[in-house]
Design a protein around this motif. Structure first.
Motif, PDB file in Angstrom:
ATOM      1  N   LEU A  58       5.121  -5.353   5.601  1.00 17.22           N
ATOM      2  CA  LEU A  58       4.106  -5.243   4.914  1.00 17.22           C
ATOM      3  C   LEU A  58       3.866  -6.185   3.948  1.00 17.22           C
ATOM      4  N   GLN A  59       5.199  -7.131   3.684  1.00 19.52           N
ATOM      5  CA  GLN A  59       5.533  -8.065   2.054  1.00 19.52           C
ATOM      6  C   GLN A  59       5.239  -9.183   3.016  1.00 19.52           C
ATOM      7  N   GLN A  60       4.854  -8.954   4.246  1.00 22.31           N
ATOM      8  CA  GLN A  60       4.413 -10.374   5.100  1.00 22.31           C
ATOM      9  C   GLN A  60       3.192 -10.179   4.653  1.00 22.31           C
ATOM     10  N   ALA A  61       2.498  -9.449   5.802  1.00 16.60           N
ATOM     11  CA  ALA A  61       1.273  -8.959   5.214  1.00 16.60           C
ATOM     12  C   ALA A  61       0.184  -9.340   3.774  1.00 16.60           C
ATOM     13  N   ILE A  62       0.987  -8.915   3.064  1.00 18.08           N
ATOM     14  CA  ILE A  62       0.382  -8.748   1.286  1.00 18.08           C
ATOM     15  C   ILE A  62       0.416 -10.604   1.196  1.00 18.08           C
ATOM     16  N   ASP A  63       1.307 -11.363   1.301  1.00 16.39           N
ATOM     17  CA  ASP A  63       1.429 -12.405   1.464  1.00 16.39           C
ATOM     18  C   ASP A  63       0.153 -13.497   1.818  1.00 16.39           C
ATOM     19  N   ALA A  64       0.253 -12.638   3.189  1.00 14.67           N
ATOM     20  CA  ALA A  64      -0.973 -13.907   3.951  1.00 14.67           C
ATOM     21  C   ALA A  64      -2.581 -13.103   3.815  1.00 14.67           C
ATOM     22  N   ALA A  65      -2.312 -12.512   2.937  1.00 11.32           N
ATOM     23  CA  ALA A  65      -3.668 -11.370   2.983  1.00 11.32           C
ATOM     24  C   ALA A  65      -4.876 -12.327   1.587  1.00 11.32           C
ATOM     25  N   SER A  66      -5.313 -12.346   1.817  1.00 11.65           N
ATOM     26  CA  SER A  66      -6.738 -12.775   0.663  1.00 11.65           C
ATOM     27  C   SER A  66      -6.658 -11.449  -0.372  1.00 11.65           C
ATOM     28  N   LEU A  67      -6.323 -11.241  -1.249  1.00 11.29           N
ATOM     29  CA  LEU A  67      -5.878  -9.988  -2.629  1.00 11.29           C
ATOM     30  C   LEU A  67      -7.253 -10.662  -3.625  1.00 11.29           C
ATOM     31  N   ASP A  68      -7.890  -9.754  -3.652  1.00  9.59           N
ATOM     32  CA  ASP A  68      -7.796  -9.282  -5.638  1.00  9.59           C
ATOM     33  C   ASP A  68      -6.432  -9.526  -5.966  1.00  9.59           C
ATOM     34  N   SER A  69      -6.612 -10.141  -7.053  1.00  6.87           N
ATOM     35  CA  SER A  69      -5.630  -9.897  -8.009  1.00  6.87           C
ATOM     36  C   SER A  69      -5.229  -8.770  -9.039  1.00  6.87           C
ATOM     37  N   THR A  70      -6.213  -8.577  -9.070  1.00 12.12           N
ATOM     38  CA  THR A  70      -5.856  -6.583  -9.986  1.00 12.12           C
ATOM     39  C   THR A  70      -7.038  -5.667  -9.046  1.00 12.12           C
ATOM     40  N   TYR A  71      -6.762  -4.188  -8.924  1.00  9.76           N
ATOM     41  CA  TYR A  71      -7.604  -3.125  -9.036  1.00  9.76           C
ATOM     42  C   TYR A  71      -7.330  -2.369  -9.707  1.00  9.76           C
ATOM     43  N   THR A  72      -7.975  -1.086  -9.752  1.00  4.43           N
ATOM     44  CA  THR A  72      -8.265  -0.229  -9.808  1.00  4.43           C
ATOM     45  C   THR A  72      -6.692   0.874 -10.160  1.00  4.43           C
ATOM     46  N   MET A  73      -6.457   0.656  -8.917  1.00  3.72           N
ATOM     47  CA  MET A  73      -5.720   1.757  -7.978  1.00  3.72           C
ATOM     48  C   MET A  73      -4.520   1.129  -6.663  1.00  3.72           C
ATOM     49  N   VAL A  74      -3.947   1.610  -6.349  1.00  2.84           N
ATOM     50  CA  VAL A  74      -3.081   1.632  -5.511  1.00  2.84           C
ATOM     51  C   VAL A  74      -2.701   1.748  -5.169  1.00  2.84           C
ATOM     52  N   SER A  75      -2.197   2.682  -3.356  1.00  2.00           N
ATOM     53  CA  SER A  75      -1.413   3.158  -3.459  1.00  2.00           C
ATOM     54  C   SER A  75      -0.169   2.972  -1.961  1.00  2.00           C
ATOM     55  N   LEU A  76       0.633   3.267  -2.073  1.00  2.00           N
ATOM     56  CA  LEU A  76       1.837   3.333  -1.475  1.00  2.00           C
ATOM     57  C   LEU A  76       2.605   3.863  -0.591  1.00  2.00           C
ATOM     58  N   LEU A  77       2.510   4.027   1.156  1.00  4.85           N
ATOM     59  CA  LEU A  77       2.980   4.473   2.070  1.00  4.85           C
ATOM     60  C   LEU A  77       3.749   3.853   3.082  1.00  4.85           C
ATOM     61  N   VAL A  78       4.742   3.463   2.754  1.00  2.18           N
ATOM     62  CA  VAL A  78       5.518   2.809   4.380  1.00  2.18           C
ATOM     63  C   VAL A  78       7.275   3.440   4.228  1.00  2.18           C
ATOM     64  N   GLY A  79       7.949   2.787   5.277  1.00  2.00           N
ATOM     65  CA  GLY A  79       9.134   3.758   5.791  1.00  2.00           C
ATOM     66  C   GLY A  79       9.111   4.459   6.932  1.00  2.00           C
ATOM     67  N   VAL A  80       8.432   4.550   7.556  1.00  2.06           N
ATOM     68  CA  VAL A  80       8.896   5.760   8.089  1.00  2.06           C
ATOM     69  C   VAL A  80       9.101   4.360  10.230  1.00  2.06           C
ATOM     70  N   ASN A  81       9.084   3.169  10.092  1.00  2.06           N
ATOM     71  CA  ASN A  81       9.394   2.941  11.205  1.00  2.06           C
ATOM     72  C   ASN A  81      10.969   1.904  10.561  1.00  2.06           C
ATOM     73  N   ASN A  82      10.554   1.268   9.188  1.00  2.00           N
ATOM     74  CA  ASN A  82      12.489   1.214   9.132  1.00  2.00           C
ATOM     75  C   ASN A  82      13.182   2.469   9.611  1.00  2.00           C
ATOM     76  N   GLN A  83      12.764   4.012   9.415  1.00  2.00           N
ATOM     77  CA  GLN A  83      13.731   5.113   9.826  1.00  2.00           C
ATOM     78  C   GLN A  83      13.982   5.037  11.766  1.00  2.00           C
ATOM     79  N   TYR A  84      12.698   4.974  12.081  1.00  2.00           N
ATOM     80  CA  TYR A  84      12.669   4.668  13.285  1.00  2.00           C
ATOM     81  C   TYR A  84      13.168   3.672  14.305  1.00  2.00           C
ATOM     82  N   ARG A  85      13.760   2.717  13.868  1.00  2.00           N
ATOM     83  CA  ARG A  85      13.654   1.182  14.268  1.00  2.00           C
ATOM     84  C   ARG A  85      15.333   1.072  13.141  1.00  2.00           C
ATOM     85  N   GLY A  86      15.356   2.395  13.006  1.00  2.00           N
ATOM     86  CA  GLY A  86      17.419   2.438  13.066  1.00  2.00           C
ATOM     87  C   GLY A  86      17.398   1.452  11.485  1.00  2.00           C
TER      88      GLY A  86
END
Length: 205
Positions: A58-86
């Motif tokens: 996800l970090q790499q994808a954020i680096d590669a994306a052309s995102l606006d500098s700021t947003y009104t709100m941001v949600s973050l949900l990540v980690g299941v694949n870390n667990q799945y891969r051990g």
């Protein structure tokens, strides 16, 4: 929150993009629909998420994306694949912290505009048949203890959706046909919790 041109950045993995459901049924889109219906108008969400992504991907994808500098709100949900891969808890803690700091920066450095969602427990799904469900649950709980602690430390909102995802063990309507990923019905419950939290911020200025 600025009452005009509200924007929403959703960061995550399959649970954010909505694997197996149409776009309008994933939780970011359903949350925006609820907010718009309540008169808090948001633009269509910007989603940086893909099935299978770990925290570093996800970090790499954020680096590669052309995102606006700021947003009104941001949600973050990540980690299941870390667990799945051990992958390890310390690695998750380090990488989630980096992602959370980036989410806060995307929210204009307003922690009150960032919303962390807990990791669902896929051990309760039919897909986990034949696996050590108790171990999956313990590992998911450990990862959620990490992201909750960091959310509290940074002063962002924390939305615990995990208990509801365990109801899938007895309610197949909460899952898509792959018997692993949430259905639009389950996403609607997440969206309602998220929209409620967002409205407390909107109404509070």
């Amino acid at each position: 929150m600025n009452p005009t041109n509200r924007t929403y950045l959703a960061l995550g993995d399959s649970y954010t993009i909505g694997e197996g459901v149409v776009e309008t049924e994933n939780f970011p889109h359903q949350a925006v629909q609820l907010l718009n219906t309540a008169g808090h108008i948001f633009n269509k969400p910007t989603i940086i998420a893909k099935t299978g992504w770990t925290t570093d991907e996800l970090q790499q994808a954020i680096d590669a994306a052309s995102l606006d500098s700021t947003y009104t709100m941001v949600s973050l949900l990540v980690g299941v694949n870390n667990q799945y891969r051990g992958r390890s808890s310390p690695e998750y803690a380090n990488q989630f912290q980096i992602l959370l700091e980036r989410a806060i920066a995307f929210a204009g450095h307003h922690p009150n505009h960032v919303f962390v969602l807990s990791i669902p427990d896929w051990g309760a799904t039919p897909y986990a048949e034949g696996r050590d469900r108790a171990l999956i649950t313990r590992e998911i709980d450990a990862f959620n203890a990490i992201n909750k602690s960091l959310a509290n430390e940074y002063g962002v909102h924390y939305i615990d959706i995990t208990p509801g995802t365990r109801e899938a063990a007895n309610d197949p309507t909460l899952l898509t046909t792959d018997q692993l990923h949430p259905s639009g019905k389950e996403y609607s419950r997440w969206a309602a919790k998220l929209a409620e939290e967002v409205m407390t911020v909107v109404n509070g200025g």
